[in-house]
Motif scaffolding. Sequence first.
Motif, mmCIF file in Angstrom:
data_model
loop_
_atom_site.group_PDB
_atom_site.id
_atom_site.type_symbol
_atom_site.label_atom_id
_atom_site.label_comp_id
_atom_site.label_asym_id
_atom_site.label_seq_id
_atom_site.Cartn_x
_atom_site.Cartn_y
_atom_site.Cartn_z
ATOM 1 N N VAL A 137 -39.663 18.995 20.408
ATOM 2 C CA VAL A 137 -39.719 20.186 19.267
ATOM 3 C C VAL A 137 -40.079 20.671 20.860
ATOM 4 O O VAL A 137 -40.959 21.060 21.309
ATOM 5 N N ALA A 309 -36.283 24.740 17.459
ATOM 6 C CA ALA A 309 -38.145 24.154 16.665
ATOM 7 C C ALA A 309 -37.112 24.107 15.536
ATOM 8 O O ALA A 309 -37.856 22.749 14.798
ATOM 9 N N THR A 310 -36.517 24.397 15.099
ATOM 10 C CA THR A 310 -36.418 24.263 13.325
ATOM 11 C C THR A 310 -35.512 22.321 12.745
ATOM 12 O O THR A 310 -35.751 22.129 12.158
ATOM 13 N N THR A 313 -37.928 20.071 14.694
ATOM 14 C CA THR A 313 -39.027 19.497 13.578
ATOM 15 C C THR A 313 -38.327 18.986 12.408
ATOM 16 O O THR A 313 -39.699 17.922 11.675
ATOM 17 N N TRP A 316 -38.411 15.505 12.681
ATOM 18 C CA TRP A 316 -39.377 14.497 12.736
ATOM 19 C C TRP A 316 -40.413 14.710 11.672
ATOM 20 O O TRP A 316 -40.825 13.576 11.523
ATOM 21 N N GLN A 317 -40.307 15.601 10.910
ATOM 22 C CA GLN A 317 -40.671 16.016 9.467
ATOM 23 C C GLN A 317 -40.311 14.720 8.569
ATOM 24 O O GLN A 317 -40.313 13.942 7.819
#
Length: 341
Positions: A137, A309-310, A313, A316-317
């Motif tokens: 990220v 980032a969006t 992330t 990863w989430q």
Amino acid sequence: MAAVSGEETPAPFVQRAVTRADWGPALEEAGVAQRNAPYRSFFDLVTRRRIADELAVMRPDLLLIWGTAAARAVDRPRQPQAPGDRTARLGILLGYEEIAPFAHAGVRRLVAPTQDLVDYARELGWPAEEVGLLAPVVPEPAVGAVLRQRWDTPDDVDLVAAPVSDAAGTALLLEAWAELPETWLWLVPPSRKTKRLKKAIRRAELSDRVRLVDKPETAVAAADLAVIARHDDPIGLPVIACWAAERATVALAAPGPAALIGHDRDGLLVAPDDPRALSTAVGNLLADPLRADRLAAAGRETYEQGYAATRATERWQLTLEVMAGPPLAAKPGDAGTDIRV
């Protein structure tokens, strides 16, 4: 990292880190509780004990092991596992290092930030279906208006920023800049010890147009293009940061940048030991603004598609949720990662 349930919980994970002190400010800003450890060597019993203590207290659903140094400090899980111990262990491979420590730490699944590192782990014998790509990220650069005059630089000159370099890369830059008599350079020193570097700049007779700048993002934002001058970069994060800033980027062909950049598509790659190739690439880009703009726009698009980032992330989430809790309806591949769980 322990999973938390409850409708009023603002985030799906409670996080705690055992990390070196220099990571403290960034983690504190992100709201991550932490405990420091030295991570000195394989026989660093202090770090090993602190990690073991945290695991005993937290009893996390998911343990992220960042790099080989951390893997060496994590004890292998007891066999058979104690009742209620269901910690999943995910290893993050950060360079071309040993992978055996991850196995000794009880890691079954690995992720890596570049396809080249994924292939490397598979070539060393890690099961192909248990190692996957999970991009890092990289947040948007937080830079406002930048005044070149702050570093005694005219507004109307060609300016190149070198936000990241190592000692060999810095020497290469100075040698290349002798071939670029009209071009200015903002150099971010590779360490806080700048006395020797200032002497090298004077010896190369470049003091009139090479400036030392202590803020990488500021340097890139003010420049016409960027140069990444590192020989030992396995991931290429500085390249992604330059893409985010929408600057045409020239990089030494270290493993990380070479795995990311499509030459003349979203950046340029040059041989890491050829100052003439570097000066030629920089000079050609400065003389061809349309080409530089094309590379900058393509780099920005690559960033938005894979590293903003969006999106990053979300990947990863989803991976962490799948590993830490009950299976979800969505599969990791749906979010752009090939990690198999």
